[in-house]
Design an enzyme around this catalytic site. Structure first.
Site, short mmCIF file in Angstrom:
data_model
loop_
_atom_site.label_atom_id
_atom_site.label_comp_id
_atom_site.label_asym_id
_atom_site.label_seq_id
_atom_site.Cartn_x
_atom_site.Cartn_y
_atom_site.Cartn_z
N ASP A 233 0.42 -6.56 -3.71
CA ASP A 233 1.57 -6.88 -2.83
C ASP A 233 2.28 -8.11 -3.39
O ASP A 233 2.01 -9.21 -2.97
CB ASP A 233 1.07 -7.10 -1.40
CG ASP A 233 2.20 -7.39 -0.43
OD1 ASP A 233 3.37 -7.19 -0.78
OD2 ASP A 233 1.90 -7.83 0.70
N HIS B 242 -2.66 -8.87 2.41
CA HIS B 242 -2.59 -10.16 3.13
C HIS B 242 -3.97 -10.68 3.50
O HIS B 242 -4.08 -11.65 4.25
CB HIS B 242 -1.72 -10.06 4.40
CG HIS B 242 -0.27 -9.79 4.12
ND1 HIS B 242 0.72 -9.98 5.05
CD2 HIS B 242 0.36 -9.34 3.01
CE1 HIS B 242 1.88 -9.67 4.53
NE2 HIS B 242 1.70 -9.26 3.29
N ASP C 219 11.29 1.11 -3.14
CA ASP C 219 10.70 -0.22 -2.94
C ASP C 219 9.20 -0.09 -2.73
O ASP C 219 8.66 1.03 -2.69
CB ASP C 219 11.37 -0.89 -1.71
CG ASP C 219 11.12 -2.39 -1.63
OD1 ASP C 219 10.49 -2.95 -2.55
OD2 ASP C 219 11.56 -3.00 -0.64
N GLU D 168 10.60 -12.11 0.10
CA GLU D 168 10.37 -10.92 0.94
C GLU D 168 9.37 -11.20 2.05
O GLU D 168 9.52 -10.75 3.18
CB GLU D 168 9.85 -9.76 0.07
CG GLU D 168 9.72 -8.42 0.80
CD GLU D 168 8.43 -8.22 1.57
OE1 GLU D 168 8.38 -7.31 2.41
OE2 GLU D 168 7.47 -8.99 1.36
N GLU D 169 8.34 -11.99 1.73
CA GLU D 169 7.27 -12.22 2.70
C GLU D 169 7.71 -13.04 3.90
O GLU D 169 6.98 -13.16 4.87
CB GLU D 169 6.07 -12.89 2.01
CG GLU D 169 5.37 -12.01 0.97
CD GLU D 169 4.65 -10.79 1.55
OE1 GLU D 169 4.72 -10.59 2.78
OE2 GLU D 169 4.04 -10.03 0.78
N ASP E 183 7.36 -13.02 -4.48
CA ASP E 183 6.57 -13.95 -3.67
C ASP E 183 5.36 -13.27 -3.04
O ASP E 183 5.29 -12.05 -2.94
CB ASP E 183 7.45 -14.61 -2.59
CG ASP E 183 8.00 -13.62 -1.58
OD1 ASP E 183 8.29 -12.46 -1.97
OD2 ASP E 183 8.13 -13.97 -0.39
N HIS F 122 8.99 -7.45 -5.06
CA HIS F 122 9.17 -8.87 -4.74
C HIS F 122 8.14 -9.75 -5.44
O HIS F 122 7.00 -9.36 -5.66
CB HIS F 122 9.18 -9.12 -3.22
CG HIS F 122 7.89 -8.81 -2.52
ND1 HIS F 122 6.90 -9.74 -2.36
CD2 HIS F 122 7.46 -7.69 -1.92
CE1 HIS F 122 5.90 -9.21 -1.69
NE2 HIS F 122 6.20 -7.95 -1.41
C1 LIG Z 1 -2.16 8.04 7.91
C2 LIG Z 1 -3.33 7.19 7.73
C3 LIG Z 1 -3.04 6.03 6.88
C4 LIG Z 1 -4.12 5.05 6.72
C5 LIG Z 1 -3.75 3.67 6.33
C6 LIG Z 1 -2.74 3.51 5.27
C7 LIG Z 1 -2.45 2.10 4.90
C8 LIG Z 1 -1.55 2.05 3.74
C9 LIG Z 1 -1.25 0.70 3.24
C10 LIG Z 1 -0.27 -0.04 4.08
C11 LIG Z 1 0.21 -1.28 3.52
C12 LIG Z 1 1.49 -1.65 4.10
C13 LIG Z 1 2.13 -2.74 3.34
C14 LIG Z 1 3.61 -2.55 3.29
C15 LIG Z 1 4.28 -3.64 2.62
C16 LIG Z 1 4.51 -4.77 3.58
C17 LIG Z 1 5.05 -6.00 2.91
C18 LIG Z 1 5.08 -7.09 3.96
O1 LIG Z 1 4.09 -7.64 4.29
N1 LIG Z 1 6.27 -7.40 4.51
C19 LIG Z 1 6.47 -8.36 5.56
C20 LIG Z 1 7.97 -8.54 5.64
C21 LIG Z 1 8.52 -9.39 6.73
C22 LIG Z 1 9.50 -8.86 7.49
C23 LIG Z 1 10.07 -9.62 8.48
C24 LIG Z 1 9.66 -10.91 8.69
C25 LIG Z 1 8.68 -11.45 7.90
C26 LIG Z 1 8.11 -10.70 6.90
C27 LIG Z 1 5.93 -7.83 6.87
O2 LIG Z 1 5.41 -8.63 7.66
O3 LIG Z 1 6.02 -6.63 7.17
#
Ligand SMILES: CCCCCCCCCCCCCCCCCC(=O)N[C@@H](Cc1ccccc1)C(=O)O
Length: 636
Positions: A175, A482, A236, A209-210, A144, A142
């Site tokens: 991201d 974020h 993705d 997406e955000e 944005d 994405h």
């Molecule tokens: C097993 C131990 C693991 C230790 C930590 C691991 C962390 C790994 C990194 C995690 C990052 C997660 C990011 C995923 C992408 C998310 C993208 C995002 O922010 N999406 C929004 C989408 C959204 C959905 C619905 C409404 C509004 C926005 C979100 O808020 O999830």
């Protein structure tokens, strides 16, 4: 008399119970030790015989290195911020559109690529394959980003793409502009080098997406549905390569998201008659709501560790932990409550255990001397795969436990289905192979994506959806998502381009090799040894295979076939011999045996010393019998 016999009976009962407990503990310990000893779920296709697909080498020269970095920095400098569904920076999105056309001229002019702008700012690319029988796949990313305020403590302005100590700083670096630019840069280089795919593929770049992907992703899906497209898999954003993030794990781990948590946004509101602040009631609407919010924070949702795909993550990684964690991870059946207790201490690991509750907005009051009539709070919940939106709502209602607090579900969806990750899973295994070729030191495991992605809109188009990019996350980096000082190393961005470059070629494979082909490969290569007709150079880690040659994939190292040369025959012999044992799983057992031999010897000594009493005692005899049966089950 009765008293004495009563006492005797109680003593006897206590003895039997404590003895029983001891036996249970002993049985559990023996079972856990044996499981640790034999537990390794990583065999898969490691020895399988892969069809050759990567004909174009992914080397990047000095000029391209500069070029791809400059393109990426330009992308970061455009503030494509999504603040809410109605607040998107459309000027920046338009600028981004022009940037893509400028820096990827081949992608936009090649007769091999069809391009369509969807919902004004999202992009859909279609690269048809030469073999129509191969089901296409799709790469997503994405454009944005979330808002960023320089005053929050950024070391460099968030849209400067400033380079510091080998890192590019800026909103979107992890991201998710690294994937947007990485995918298109890889395609640009592939096309320049004359690549045309056998398996067709789509690229979808969403622009909102955000804020939920309701315009971009949802409309791309509509377009694809109209065309009757079905996808072999979708890849993705989502999880990453975690390096030093999981404490106790030896080496980095690439977690490929096979599912993602569900989500619910709940509005809590309290209404009270407004009035003069000089005559306040005992409880205000703000006070009542604050109490409800406090109860929610004090009573987190139950730990469900082990009941979702996160269990598979630790089972896959168990062999990469040292003692005693390896013992715990290999025995989730026994220790998941204990592991859960430890993991809940940190917010990033806690997110994998349970449905999380985050109070994200709290609004009330209009003037200092007016009692507010309305107090509102928004609670954002990320739902663990073992729960549903409905269950979560019931939990909130009972935790709040106050009828004056109204509850309203603003929006929500259940956790996403779990994609396949076994040795017949085309998407998972192709991503894994690509990763291990590039990063042989990494352990690959399925994982649970704790954030939501555009890919959740694609469930009707693909059964298998993966959330992963090889972005390296080190300690402290999880807060950059974020947060402030979002950054990526220049080296890592280059690696992303190479990853997509290789993945696209690897997807041209017609079908996955059968794991049984590994046996054939070993047997046939043993045969080949006799005739010395062919062999591989096992020490070679970097390779540029000839077109149409066969590539072996052994424990993450690719080996290319070349003409036989005598000095290598001995090495080949040794390799095949080792591969044979590796195939049988004997090598891992031997390694484990070494580290566990001490505990096994101790158990054996105890059994031998107490052999007589064991044999004369019914319970101990049964216990020993059950242990032997357990070993039998494990080894067969
Ligand atoms: C097993 C131990 C693991 C230790 C930590 C691991 C962390 C790994 C990194 C995690 C990052 C997660 C990011 C995923 C992408 C998310 C993208 C995002 O922010 N999406 C929004 C989408 C959204 C959905 C619905 C409404 C509004 C926005 C979100 O808020 O999830």
């Amino acid at each position: 008399m009765t008293d004495r016999s009563g006492k005797f009976n109680i003593m006897k009962l206590v003895k039997i119970v404590s003895f029983g407990l001891l036996v249970v503990v002993l049985v559990c310990f023996v079972a856990a030790t044996l499981r640790t000893l034999t537990f390794d779920v990583n065999s898969g296709l490691q020895l399988a015989h892969w069809e050759k697909t990567r004909n174009i080498a992914s080397d990047i020269n000095q000029h391209q290195r500069k070029e791809l970095l400059a393109n990426f920095r330009e992308a970061i400098q455009i503030p494509t911020v999504s603040t809410s569904k109605t607040q998107l920076n459309i000027t920046a999105l338009g600028e981004f559109n022009s940037l893509l056309r400028k820096v990827f001229p081949t992608v936009f002019s090649s007769h091999l690529v069809q391009h369509e702008v969807v919902a004004n700012y999202s992009h859909l690319f279609w690269v048809p394959g030469s073999d129509l029988a191969l089901v296409p796949y799709m790469l997503l990313a994405h454009i944005d980003v979330v808002p960023a305020d320089e005053n929050d403590g950024w070391e460099a302005p968030p849209f400067s793409a400033k380079e510091m100590d080998g890192f590019i700083y800026g909103r979107g670096t992890i991201d998710n502009k690294q994937s947007v630019m990485g995918i298109l840069q890889a395609l640009e280089y592939l096309l320049i080098r004359g690549y045309s795919p056998q398996r067709g593929f789509f690229i979808g770049l969403g622009h909102d997406e955000e804020v939920g992907g309701l315009q971009g992703a949802m409309n791309i899906v509509k377009v694809l549905k109209k065309k009757g497209v079905q996808l072999a898999f979708v890849l993705d954003e989502g999880l990453a390569v975690l390096d030093g993030v999981i404490s106790g794990l030896q080496g980095p781990a690439a977690l490929i998201g096979i599912s993602e948590k569900g989500q619910a946004t709940v509005k809590l509101s309290v209404f009270k008659a407004p009035g003069h602040s000089s005559m306040p009631p005992r409880e205000s609407s703000i006070g009542i709501l604050a109490g409800a919010v406090k109860r929610l924070e004090d009573n987190p949702m139950p730990i469900l560790f082990g009941e979702g795909p996160e269990r598979r993550t630790f089972e896959h990684l168990a062999h990469r932990f040292g003692l005693p964690i390896k013992f715990l991870m290999s025995n989730m059946w026994l220790f998941s409550p204990l592991i859960g207790r430890v993991m809940e201490r940190s917010p990033d690991t806690n997110a994998f255990l349970r449905t999380t509750t985050a109070v994200t907005m709290f609004n009330s009051g209009v003037k200092v001397n007016v009692l507010p009539s309305l107090a509102e709070a928004y609670v954002n919940l990320r739902i663990h795969p073992a729960q549903t939106v409905q269950e979560v709502l019931e939990f909130i209602q009972s935790t709040v436990g106050d009828e004056r607090v109204k509850m309203e579900l603003v929006n929500g969806f259940d956790p996403l289905p779990v994609s396949s990750y076994d040795e017949t899973s085309f998407g998972f295994q192709t991503i894994k192979k690509t990763l291990l070729d590039q990063f042989p030191q990494v352990s690959v495991a399925p994982g649970l994506c704790i954030g939501n992605t555009d890919s959740r809109h694609y469930t009707d188009l693909a059964k298998d959806i993966y959330r992963f990019a090889p972005t390296w996350i080190k300690p402290g980096d999880t807060q950059r998502f974020h947060g402030i000082n979002e950054r990526i190393s220049k080296k890592n961005y280059e690696e992303l381009v190479v990853f997509y470059f290789n993945l696209i070629q690897n997807c041209d494979i017609k079908e996955l090799p059968s794991p049984h082909a590994a046996t054939a490969a070993v047997t046939s290569s043993l045969g080949l040894l006799v005739s010395a007709a062919s062999f591989s150079n096992a020490s070679s880690n970097s390779w540029t295979p000839e077109p149409n040659e066969t590539v072996y994939f052994v424990n993450g190292y690719s080996q290319s076939r070349s003409r036989p040369s005598k000095p290598y025959i001995l090495r080949k012999l040794m390799d095949d011999w080792m591969n044979f044992w590796r195939l049988a799983g004997v090598d891992t057992m031997m390694v484990n045996l070494k580290s566990y031999s001490v505990s096994v010897i101790i158990i054996l000594v105890i059994v031998i010393i107490h052999w007589k009493s064991i044999m004369t005692n019914r319970y101990l005899r049964t216990c020993l019998f059950l242990s032997v049966k357990y070993i039998e089950t494990c080894t067969t």
